[in-house]
Design an enzyme around this catalytic site. Structure first.
Site, PDB file in Angstrom:
ATOM      1  N   TRP A  29      69.385   2.596   7.256  1.00  0.00           N
ATOM      2  CA  TRP A  29      69.684   3.358   8.482  1.00  0.00           C
ATOM      3  C   TRP A  29      68.411   3.391   9.300  1.00  0.00           C
ATOM      4  O   TRP A  29      67.369   3.814   8.815  1.00  0.00           O
ATOM      5  CB  TRP A  29      70.123   4.751   8.061  1.00  0.00           C
ATOM      6  CG  TRP A  29      70.626   5.679   9.112  1.00  0.00           C
ATOM      7  CD1 TRP A  29      71.908   5.779   9.579  1.00  0.00           C
ATOM      8  CD2 TRP A  29      69.877   6.697   9.804  1.00  0.00           C
ATOM      9  NE1 TRP A  29      72.001   6.781  10.509  1.00  0.00           N
ATOM     10  CE2 TRP A  29      70.775   7.357  10.667  1.00  0.00           C
ATOM     11  CE3 TRP A  29      68.540   7.104   9.781  1.00  0.00           C
ATOM     12  CZ2 TRP A  29      70.381   8.401  11.498  1.00  0.00           C
ATOM     13  CZ3 TRP A  29      68.142   8.139  10.605  1.00  0.00           C
ATOM     14  CH2 TRP A  29      69.058   8.780  11.449  1.00  0.00           C
ATOM     15  N   HIS A 105      74.096   9.743  11.540  1.00  0.00           N
ATOM     16  CA  HIS A 105      74.903   8.861  12.380  1.00  0.00           C
ATOM     17  C   HIS A 105      74.393   8.832  13.816  1.00  0.00           C
ATOM     18  O   HIS A 105      74.038   9.858  14.387  1.00  0.00           O
ATOM     19  CB  HIS A 105      76.363   9.312  12.368  1.00  0.00           C
ATOM     20  CG  HIS A 105      77.275   8.392  13.127  1.00  0.00           C
ATOM     21  ND1 HIS A 105      77.370   7.045  12.848  1.00  0.00           N
ATOM     22  CD2 HIS A 105      78.110   8.626  14.184  1.00  0.00           C
ATOM     23  CE1 HIS A 105      78.235   6.487  13.691  1.00  0.00           C
ATOM     24  NE2 HIS A 105      78.687   7.421  14.508  1.00  0.00           N
ATOM     25  N   TRP A 106      74.367   7.613  14.398  1.00  0.00           N
ATOM     26  CA  TRP A 106      73.985   7.399  15.780  1.00  0.00           C
ATOM     27  C   TRP A 106      75.189   6.945  16.596  1.00  0.00           C
ATOM     28  O   TRP A 106      76.027   6.199  16.101  1.00  0.00           O
ATOM     29  CB  TRP A 106      72.920   6.309  15.899  1.00  0.00           C
ATOM     30  CG  TRP A 106      71.587   6.604  15.322  1.00  0.00           C
ATOM     31  CD1 TRP A 106      71.072   6.112  14.139  1.00  0.00           C
ATOM     32  CD2 TRP A 106      70.551   7.418  15.887  1.00  0.00           C
ATOM     33  NE1 TRP A 106      69.798   6.564  13.945  1.00  0.00           N
ATOM     34  CE2 TRP A 106      69.446   7.378  14.995  1.00  0.00           C
ATOM     35  CE3 TRP A 106      70.462   8.184  17.055  1.00  0.00           C
ATOM     36  CZ2 TRP A 106      68.269   8.072  15.254  1.00  0.00           C
ATOM     37  CZ3 TRP A 106      69.286   8.879  17.303  1.00  0.00           C
ATOM     38  CH2 TRP A 106      68.205   8.815  16.413  1.00  0.00           C
ATOM     39  N   ASP A 122      81.062   5.233  20.164  1.00  0.00           N
ATOM     40  CA  ASP A 122      80.762   5.675  18.801  1.00  0.00           C
ATOM     41  C   ASP A 122      81.222   4.603  17.819  1.00  0.00           C
ATOM     42  O   ASP A 122      82.420   4.328  17.718  1.00  0.00           O
ATOM     43  CB  ASP A 122      81.481   6.998  18.510  1.00  0.00           C
ATOM     44  CG  ASP A 122      80.962   7.672  17.246  1.00  0.00           C
ATOM     45  OD1 ASP A 122      80.515   6.954  16.331  1.00  0.00           O
ATOM     46  OD2 ASP A 122      81.009   8.909  17.179  1.00  0.00           O
ATOM     47  N   CYS A 166      74.794   1.971  12.211  1.00  0.00           N
ATOM     48  CA  CYS A 166      75.113   2.638  13.483  1.00  0.00           C
ATOM     49  C   CYS A 166      73.993   2.513  14.513  1.00  0.00           C
ATOM     50  O   CYS A 166      74.251   2.269  15.692  1.00  0.00           O
ATOM     51  CB  CYS A 166      75.469   4.106  13.242  1.00  0.00           C
ATOM     52  SG  CYS A 166      74.257   5.025  12.259  1.00  0.00           S
TER      53      CYS A 166
END
Length: 218
Positions: A29, A105-106, A122, A166
């Site tokens: 991530w 989460h991005w 998203d 993400c």
């Protein structure tokens, strides 16, 4: 043993260390530092031909927007000239703490002035929908969006197939949209930003960081 704290690149407001670059290699991530660098690079280098149209808000400032009050926010955002920009890009993180790094989460929020709406991309099916809405309401007066009913559109954008890509999706989607908005790029974002292209994007970003480091070396 390599020093992961060694500075690889100092670019404007972005200070990238080996530990940050390593996040691009493998199933990791990526953090706000990598995203912040990409946003700065887009604005000052890759899309500088459209600098009068584009604004990229760094992830740490986006976090501040979510948590700050009105007066603090006005002071922070005034130098960015957001009312004069046609497109405002923000990377959203689901961490709601000032004091602790984190989040899992991005996603990408874009204000499109010509449509007078916020568009939320998203890569995990609206996971950040609630935060995107909060952010849009906080930003509305500072981008001079029309008062009244807020237009926040959940876009049918590319979707990740794992739990760690993400951030790279956010970078790739922002880059694609800049091409679409400013260079008349006509290929669909869903055709261009895919799980396969994001794997390649990791290596491209890794190489870009070292390329920029070489170009801007003193």
């Amino acid at each position: 043993m390599a020093d992961d704290g060694e500075i690889v690149l100092n670019f404007n407001n972005s200070l990238i260390r080996k530990s940050d670059v390593k996040l691009l290699q493998g199933k990791h991530w990526i953090n706000d530092i990598i995203i912040g660098f990409c946003f700065e690079y887009f604005e000052k280098e890759q899309f500088n031909h459209s600098a009068d149209k584009l604004a990229f808000i760094s992830p740490n400032v986006t976090q501040f927007i979510l948590l700050a009050n009105g007066e603090e926010l006005a002071v922070q955002l005034a130098p960015l000239g957001l009312p004069d920009r046609q497109y405002v890009f923000l990377a959203i993180n689901d961490n709601l703490s000032f004091d602790e790094a984190g989040g899992s989460h991005w996603s990408l929020l874009v204000y499109v002035r010509s449509k007078q709406e916020f568009q939320h991309y998203d890569p995990l099916n609206g996971s950040n929908k609630h935060i995107a809405k909060q952010l849009a309401y906080k930003l509305q007066p500072h981008v001079h969006a029309p008062m009244g009913r807020m237009k926040i559109i959940e876009m049918d954008g590319p979707q990740q197939k794992n739990g760690y890509d993400c951030g790279v999706f956010v970078i790739a989607m922002a880059e694609h949209l800049c091409r679409e908005f400013c260079e008349h790029y006509s290929i669909s974002i869903n055709d261009m930003v895919t799980s396969e292209s994001v794997v390649k994007k990791r290596q491209q970003l890794h190489d870009l960081i070292y390329q920029v480091a070489k170009e801007f070396a003193v």
